[in-house]
Design an enzyme around this catalytic site. Sequence first.
Site, PDB file in Angstrom:
ATOM      1  N   ASP A  53       0.821  -1.214   0.000  1.00  0.00           N
ATOM      2  CA  ASP A  53       0.000   0.000   0.000  1.00  0.00           C
ATOM      3  C   ASP A  53       0.853   1.262   0.000  1.00  0.00           C
ATOM      4  O   ASP A  53       2.073   1.204   0.177  1.00  0.00           O
ATOM      5  CB  ASP A  53      -0.893   0.020   1.252  1.00  0.00           C
ATOM      6  N   TYR A 111       6.212 -10.079   6.471  1.00  0.00           N
ATOM      7  CA  TYR A 111       6.177  -8.636   6.684  1.00  0.00           C
ATOM      8  C   TYR A 111       6.647  -8.340   8.106  1.00  0.00           C
ATOM      9  O   TYR A 111       6.402  -9.126   9.022  1.00  0.00           O
ATOM     10  CB  TYR A 111       4.760  -8.081   6.521  1.00  0.00           C
TER      11      TYR A 111
END
Length: 250
Positions: A53, A111
């Site tokens: 994002d 992540y």
Amino acid sequence: MTRNIALKLMYVGTAYHGWQVQKRDVTVAETLEKALATVVCHPVKLTGAGRTDAGVHAETYIANFRTASSIPCDRIPLAVNTRLPDDIVVVKATEVSEGFNAIGSCLKKEYTYRIYNSRIRNAFYVDRAWFYPKPLDEAVMQAAADRFVGTHDFAAVRSVGTNVKSTVRTVHYFQIARSGDLIECRVCANGFLYNMVRAMVGTCVYAAEGKFPPEAVTEILENRNRTAAGPTVPPGGLYMTKLWYEEDVL
């Protein structure tokens, strides 16, 4: 004859509206495609390992493209980096099999979300970690994180965005560790839903704040209710940190 080339890269996402090419906003993929096109002398279409994002970073990222150019792989990083801004770097180029696809061939991803947990903010972590001034107990966060591990329906920790066939994913590990004022939340899964990591971290923070006990995470997942979980934490603390492939591209 066309070749399938995998690129290993890293980028700081602060200046970009995520990875994916968009009509109006500047993105990592668009910036890289334009630079590559000047190197291989034809338009380039990149396939990326995932849709990071706006504001999210990548310490490791894989993308692939097809080219008729005969430029040697070891020359590609040097050539393209001179045409890129300083916050995107191509580290390695590898010729891969015809069927290789950066997202489809990815076995699992990790992540890392970083929280700067101190009463006084740190100028060097602006847009690189979430500044959180209230004390956080990483042991409570870990107890909540443990509840996410395994195969579950993760609808309670996704934002409505891209349509997916299933919200079931497998989380291999979710580790919370503190070093001084920095808390690192590392999560590995076979795939992630939109904003899933940021909502999982927000849920662990809510548990540490005492808004619900860590054990409640199991029920939150079972009920598939997004509003029962914690908030989606800011993007600047999130990094793609590790990827797994069968082919040697890393």
